[in-house]
Design a protein around this motif. Structure first.
Motif, PDB file in Angstrom:
ATOM      1  N   ARG A  96      39.235  32.552  48.872  1.00  0.00           N
ATOM      2  CA  ARG A  96      37.807  32.488  48.559  1.00  0.00           C
ATOM      3  C   ARG A  96      37.092  33.753  49.027  1.00  0.00           C
ATOM      4  N   SER A  97      37.482  34.250  50.206  1.00  0.00           N
ATOM      5  CA  SER A  97      36.844  35.459  50.731  1.00  0.00           C
ATOM      6  C   SER A  97      37.126  36.649  49.824  1.00  0.00           C
ATOM      7  N   LEU A  98      38.336  36.709  49.313  1.00  0.00           N
ATOM      8  CA  LEU A  98      38.678  37.840  48.450  1.00  0.00           C
ATOM      9  C   LEU A  98      37.931  37.753  47.124  1.00  0.00           C
ATOM     10  N   ARG A  99      37.733  36.533  46.646  1.00  0.00           N
ATOM     11  CA  ARG A  99      36.952  36.370  45.416  1.00  0.00           C
ATOM     12  C   ARG A  99      35.546  36.916  45.647  1.00  0.00           C
ATOM     13  N   LEU A 100      35.009  36.607  46.814  1.00  0.00           N
ATOM     14  CA  LEU A 100      33.677  37.120  47.151  1.00  0.00           C
ATOM     15  C   LEU A 100      33.700  38.639  47.238  1.00  0.00           C
ATOM     16  N   ALA A 101      34.763  39.172  47.846  1.00  0.00           N
ATOM     17  CA  ALA A 101      34.838  40.625  48.026  1.00  0.00           C
ATOM     18  C   ALA A 101      34.898  41.342  46.678  1.00  0.00           C
ATOM     19  N   ARG A 102      35.571  40.725  45.708  1.00  0.00           N
ATOM     20  CA  ARG A 102      35.661  41.367  44.397  1.00  0.00           C
ATOM     21  C   ARG A 102      34.283  41.536  43.779  1.00  0.00           C
TER      22      ARG A 102
ATOM     23  N   VAL B 126      43.195  44.096  52.900  1.00  0.00           N
ATOM     24  CA  VAL B 126      43.913  44.321  54.155  1.00  0.00           C
ATOM     25  C   VAL B 126      43.303  43.457  55.261  1.00  0.00           C
ATOM     26  N   GLY B 127      41.972  43.500  55.341  1.00  0.00           N
ATOM     27  CA  GLY B 127      41.281  42.747  56.393  1.00  0.00           C
ATOM     28  C   GLY B 127      41.590  41.260  56.290  1.00  0.00           C
ATOM     29  N   GLN B 128      41.497  40.724  55.110  1.00  0.00           N
ATOM     30  CA  GLN B 128      41.721  39.289  54.947  1.00  0.00           C
ATOM     31  C   GLN B 128      43.172  38.913  55.262  1.00  0.00           C
TER      32      GLN B 128
END
Ligand SMILES: Nc1ncnc2c1ncn2[C@@H]1O[C@H](COP(=O)(O)OP(=O)(O)O)[C@@H](O)[C@H]1O
Ligand SMILES: Nc1ncnc2c1ncn2[C@@H]1O[C@H](COP(=O)(O)OP(=O)(O)O)[C@@H](O)[C@H]1O
Ligand SMILES: [Mg+2]
Ligand SMILES: [Mg+2]
Lengths: 581, 600
Positions: free
Chosen positions: A229-235, B99-101
């Motif tokens: 979920r965090s990576l989806r937000l980061a995108r 990388v962070g995640q």
């Protein structure tokens, strides 16, 4: 912005107003800098005296110093207000939690409530601090720099004004998505904390059943989902900043092209073009900040909604509007056709019971028959769904909560102590006093002899939830805590289950004096505990199936007699064996 | 309030090479991605620095001489650089987020795995709220450092160096004059850092106190309300909250001073360019375009410096967090498995205590909980421990299950020291039912099965029926699938104990069954039913029962009376009764009723 949040902000309107004024002033000052540069550039091209340049340089520094002074106060006012609002909301949040009823806490996870008080409030603080500060600063800067651009050269300004709104477009497009994805991340974060909290609190069970690997696997699933979920937000959010830079750079390129032509055509001077550039640069930070601020606002509002769901949950049990506050309660209790259901599941039905002031009543009955529920209606931990509970002839819903609870000493089935000293725990319900009442209560509860053996005595710090005490010590501490209040009504909910028989006997003996003048309700499974009561009430499946004294009940040969027989049966067998030896 | 208990550990320096190296260990598996991100970053910085240079070319080569052809090409080049910067920056941001995640995921799993191995003793010393902060917020701070801290600081440094290089290349004399303000800035920033760090620490410590307070008071809210403590608890909370506010304001002040001062210094640099550079331009030694480019570069020069100071905070946070995280990771596992642990598919169930001395405190002199305890339980035997509260009964259980290790002597299962066993394997053979029942969020069925997926629904049901829990479970709406609220607050105490009992039975410990006051909240009827079940389970199993109600334990093979940490008496029910010791006294107290009847 939510109305409630607006209320908090308006509470600091002075600070915000001064902040706005300072923000205006600081904007006004900073737009003069490019103007100084323009004079310098045009001066150089016109071959002015070096003295003029030195003067301009001094003015430049002077303006910056004044501006800096103003900015200091501006930040302190606006951001300070943000921090104060965080402080106020947190206080109100805790105050509201303290008003909420028992059922609320049974249906809400502790970790979740804590996340709101810490993380969400942090986000809100940023919204009302940095968020508001930069929103307004951006507007001021935009207006001032925009106006000045138009005074320099309207066509050139028009080019900028066409390009810059694309910035807003990007926000609207990305902002909504960021907001949604952020909420999903937060939700998963809550799940993660709640799960961790549960694991740590129940570590004994985890270990006893060798569940470590299973727990780690569960964590792995939750943790991975959080990462995704965090990576989806980061995108999404990762595009915001670069997009801003791109648009602003585009504007600069357009100005250079158009402005270059204007200078060559003689419409503006080179100095004016430099000044124009200065304004464009000045706009760039607020424009970029806009993206950042948009995120802060989105997150802040989402967090405020989470706080508000708590603040808006109405305490199901509250102080009555026109409460009765008797001087001192006599402790007469009456259940009048009381029925009760947890979420529609009936637990108590048609309970009618009258307990005269000063009487000792025992309640027995199978597990789950509603004993705990019955007694928790007296201090209004729950309200009955039908009928009424009366104390001294007054419906408890009309009594002032403080007066009602102030005259009740309840020892719950599960002991809960705070990570304070023993003294602090025992004096929990006592206002002031020299501690003699606490000592006396500890004597009565038979806690005193053991405390005397502790190196730190009453100053011994008990671990979180009292983990460093044995079960029996904990129970006796909670009994002492209730006694120390000197209550008119004493309720012991299976409160002697963890103490051995001798200690129980001693406690009961000491309590007898105490109970002689007070109304007492005792829930227990041990016949030895309840047999001396003035009245024994037998609950079965949420109803009173029998009541009477020990002897009457025995004689009537009902459920109580049956229980008694069962407890006796084995003893009798054993005793016969013993005596036959 | 015991502040010492809640105090979050005070934290070390912002940059600590040792910590940094260890942190970087978590980034190492992703070093290819990091390397790529660094390359992207260098390119981004380069692309974003061309702006003022282009302005200079435009002014000096095209606008001043009035030669407009070629200006378009210059501007197109500029647009190209911008587009490249956009793509590069996005790619770089996303790479670092990945990388962070991932690093955060790894570290969190490592921490949770380690936490599962720490002893029960460790958990009694740590507030749960603090541990939760470790696995949530502290690890989050680390992610911020990777995504915004380290790389951004590196990016800022690259930008700084790039600007200095360009300035020197454009005109070294003017460049040196501009950089006259640099020493002042460096000194001031160093001073600021020290102040900001203190403020930051204060905030952290106070936030941790609020956290601990909240955790405890939300759990104990019922008590607070019953005892009418709302006003006083509110006052205490507001006090903690106020301390946090004060710390926040101090931190605010240091930043409110920092930014304007750096701004003023930047103005001085621009003033130098105007006065000195302007004079040069008047003299014709440099061009006007150069002066303009210098001003624009000088203004940009201070942005990364201000940025660096903010980033420093992130770094500070991450260092503090990582120090706490590493301390937790380094927390010795007090109850540790040996290198080659003993595993057994089956155990016979012989338990022996050999001269065991035990205390919960590490300096036990006065506080021995068990003193020279020796006994032996044969396979298949059932034994009861009785004694006053605080006598040490539960502590004996804690040693058998190896929740703790004794200071002296040893505990043996099947003739081997429990310290030689694989802990998890040892406990798999033990069915433990405690007095304080802990239920997890999930269904009733989940709570009986826990994470042991090999237990079928059928087995869950059988276990529930076995302990007579099925009756009440089936009456709850949803039955076995009914959700248990936090800590089972909607179930009665006895119901919870029945579930815990079913849980132990479902896990089917072949040999050892340990009940620590497991039936104290159960009514006599249910208890009789449980006893009936127990009679069946106890056959062929070694069982240990602790109970206050002597009726619960009458049928065991042997009773051990524990008194003040020693074994005072030992024997069968009848032997003990005839001895006229502690047990006899306990017995008579409890069964006076019965004696009365005999007398009459
Ligand atoms: N907070 C609650 N929400 C829903 N059901 C509850 C709650 N507390 C108790 N119950 C149910 O109400 C019944 C009576 O419980 P309780 O009064 O605790 O029984 P006792 O004290 O007699 O053992 C039980 O069936 C229990 O599952
Ligand atoms: N986690 C702990 N830390 C420190 N002391 C403890 C802890 N648990 C129990 N104790 C102390 O050890 C003694 C024995 O406790 P315990 O074995 O629980 O007694 P019981 O015989 O009632 O089961 C008590 O004095 C108790 O205060
Ligand atoms: Mg109960
Ligand atoms: Mg115990």
């Amino acid at each position: 912005m939510s109305r409630r949040l607006l209320g908090y902000v308006l509470g600091h309107r002075r600070a915000y107003l001064i902040g706005f004024a300072l923000s205006l002033l600081s904007t006004g000052l900073s737009v003069t800098n490019p103007w100084v540069l323009r004079l310098a550039v045009d001066g150089i091209r016109a071959g002015a005296a070096p003295r003029l340049l030195v003067g301009l340089a001094a003015a430049y520094v002077g303006i910056a110093l004044t501006g800096g002074f103003i900015r200091y106060h501006w930040r302190m006012k606006m951001l300070g207000a943000g921090r104060r609002i965080e402080y106020e909301i947190r206080n109100d949040y805790f105050a509201h939690l303290q008003r909420l009823h028992q059922a609320f806490f049974q249906h809400t996870r502790t970790g979740d409530l804590m996340a709101r008080a810490i993380n969400d409030l942090n986000t809100i603080s940023r919204l009302v601090g940095v968020g508001i500060m930069h929103s307004f600063n951006t507007i001021f800067m935009f207006t001032a720099a925009g106006t000045l651009m138009f005074t320099i050269d309207p066509p050139l300004a028009l080019v900028v004004m066409v390009i810059l709104p694309m910035v807003s477009l990007v926000f609207v497009l990305l902002g909504r998505r960021i907001h949604r994805q952020y909420e999903q991340v937060q939700e998963q974060f809550s799940t993660l904390s709640a799960r961790a909290q549960e694991n740590f609190s129940g570590i004994r069970v985890v270990k006893a059943f060798a569940q470590e690997s299973a727990e780690i696997a569960t964590f792995g699933v939750i943790n991975r989902e959080y990462m995704e979920r965090s990576l989806r937000l980061a995108r999404t959010s990762g595009a915001l900043w670069p997009a801003m830079t791109l648009i602003l750079g585009g504007a600069a390129a357009a100005v250079l092209w158009q402005g270059g032509h204007a200078v060559v055509a003689g419409r503006i001077t080179l100095g004016q073009l430099v000044q124009f550039f200065g304004y464009l640069m000045m706009l760039s930070w607020p424009m970029i900040a806009l993206g950042w601020v948009a995120t802060i606002v989105q997150q802040g509002l989402a967090s405020m909604r989470r706080i508000e769901t708590i603040l808006d949950s109405r305490p199901a049990i509250a102080e009555p509007p026109e409460s009765v506050r008797p001087e001192r309660l006599r402790g007469e209790i009456e259940f009048r056709d009381v029925s009760f259901a947890y979420n529609g599941v009936p637990v108590l039905r048609g309970i009618n019971l009258r307990i005269p002031g000063g009487a000792t009543v025992a309640i027995v009955g199978p597990t789950g028959s509603g004993k705990t529920t019955l007694v928790s209606l007296i201090p209004r931990l729950f309200d009955p769904t039908g009928g009424a509970v009366l104390v001294d002839g007054i419906d408890v819903r009309r009594l002032s909560l403080a007066a009602l609870r102030g005259s009740i000493g309840l020892v719950p089935q599960e002991s809960f102590l705070f990570s304070d000293t023993l003294e602090g725990n025992l004096a929990f319900g006592v206002e002031g006093g020299d501690g003699s009442r606490v000592r006396e209560a500890a004597e009565t509860a038979r806690l005193a002899p053991e405390v005397a053996g502790f190196p730190m005595g009453y100053q011994t710090v008990v671990g979180e939830r009292g983990v460093t005490l044995s079960g029996g010590q904990k129970q006796r501490a909670t009994i002492a805590r209730a006694l120390a209040r000197d209550p008119e009504i004493l309720i012991l909910d299976d409160a002697l289950s963890s103490v051995d028989t001798r200690t129980e006997e001693e406690i009961l003996h000491a309590l007898r004096r105490f109970m002689a003048t007070r109304t007492s309700l005792i829930i227990s499974h041990r016949i030895s505990t309840v047999r001396g009561a003035d009245l024994i009430v037998v609950l079965g499946d949420g109803r009173i199936v029998e009541q009477g004294t020990h002897d009457v009940l025995l004689a009537s040969g009902g459920l109580y007699a049956d229980l008694y027989q069962k407890q006796l049966l084995k003893e009798a067998l054993e005793a016969d064996e013993d005596s036959s030896q | 309030m015991s502040t010492a208990f809640h105090e979050d550990e005070i934290i070390g320096a912002a940059y600590d090479a040792r910590l940094m190296r260890r942190l970087m260990g978590y980034v190492r598996p992703y070093r290819a991605a990091v390397a790529l991100a660094v390359v992207l970053l260098l390119l981004t910085s380069a692309a974003s620095l061309v702006g003022p240079y282009i302005v200079r070319i435009a002014i000096d080569d095209h606008i001043t001489p009035g030669r407009l052809e070629g200006l378009g090409v210059v501007i197109l080049a500029y647009l190209g650089a911008l587009t490249a910067a956009f793509v590069l920056r996005y790619a770089q941001t996303y790479m670092m987020a990945r990388v962070g995640q991932h690093a955060m995921y790894d570290l969190r799993m490592e921490l949770l795995t380690h936490l599962q191995r720490l002893s029960v003793g460790f958990y009694t010393r740590q507030p749960v709220g603090r541990l939760v902060t470790r696995v949530t917020n502290d690890i989050e701070a680390l992610n911020e450092m990777i995504t915004q801290g380290v790389v951004a600081i590196f990016g800022d440094l690259v930008t700084l160096v790039g600007i200095v290089a360009i300035l020197l290349y454009l005109d070294w004399r003017l460049a040196l004059a501009t950089m006259l303000v640099l020493p002042a800035i460096i000194l001031f920033t160093a001073r600021f850092r020290a102040v900001a760090r203190e403020a930051y620490r204060a905030i952290r410590v106070r936030l941790a106190r609020i956290n601990a307070f909240l955790n405890e008071h939300i759990m104990g809210m019922g008590i607070v309300q019953l005892f009418g403590r709302e006003a006083r608890e509110q006052a205490r909370f507001e006090e903690l909250n106020r301390e946090h506010l004060v710390a926040g304001m101090a931190s605010l002040r240091s930043f409110a001073v920092f930014h304007p001062v750096v701004g003023a210094m930047s103005a001085v640099a621009v003033a130098i360019i105007i006065a000195y550079g302007g004079a040069q331009a008047l003299a014709g030694t440099i061009s006007v375009g150069l002066v303009v480019a210098f001003v624009q570069y000088a203004q940009r020069f201070f942005e990364p410096i201000e940025d660096l100071a903010e980033k420093y905070n992130i770094l500070q946070a991450a260092m503090a967090s990582s120090e706490r995280l590493f301390r937790l990771l380094d927390e010795p596992i007090e109850v540790e498995d040996p290198p080659a642990p003993l595993r057994a598919d089956r155990v016979r169930g012989e338990i022996e205590f050999r001269n065991v001395w035990f205390a919960y405190e590490s300096v036990p002199e006065h506080d021995w909980v068990l003193r020279d305890v020796s006994f032996r339980i044969l396979p298949g035997e059932s034994v009861a421990f009785v004694g006053h509260t605080g006598a040490g009964k539960s502590s004996i259980i804690n040693l058998i299950t190896r929740f703790y290790d004794p200071q002296q002597g040893c505990v043996l299962v099947d003739g081997s020291d429990v310290r030689g066993w694989d802990q998890r394997d040892l406990r798999r053979h033990i069915g433990l039912v405690l007095q304080d029942v802990f239920l997890f969020a999930g269904t009733i069925e989940d709570n009986i099965r826990l994470g042991t997926s090999s237990i079928t629904s059928e087995q869950v049901r059988r276990a529930a029926e076995f302990v007579n829990a099925a009756r009440f479970i089936e009456r709850i709406p949803g039955g076995y699938q009914a959700q248990v609220q936090e800590r089972g607050s909607t179930l009665s105490g006895g119901q919870k104990q029945l579930i815990a009992f079913a849980r132990a039975i479902a896990h089917n410990p072949e040999v050892l069954l340990v009940l620590d006051e497991a039936t104290s909240s159960v009514d006599t009827d249910t208890e009789i039913l449980i006893q009936d079940a127990l009679g069946r389970v106890m056959q062929n199993r070694t069982s240990i029962i602790i109970a206050h109600r002597l009726s619960t334990i009458q049928h065991v093979d042997r009773i051990l009376v524990i008194h003040k940490g020693r074994i005072a008496e030992e024997g069968t029910h009848r032997e003990l009764l005839s001895r006229g010791g502690i047990y006899t006294k306990l017995y008579h107290l409890q069964y006076r009723d019965q004696e009365l009847r005999h007398d009459t």
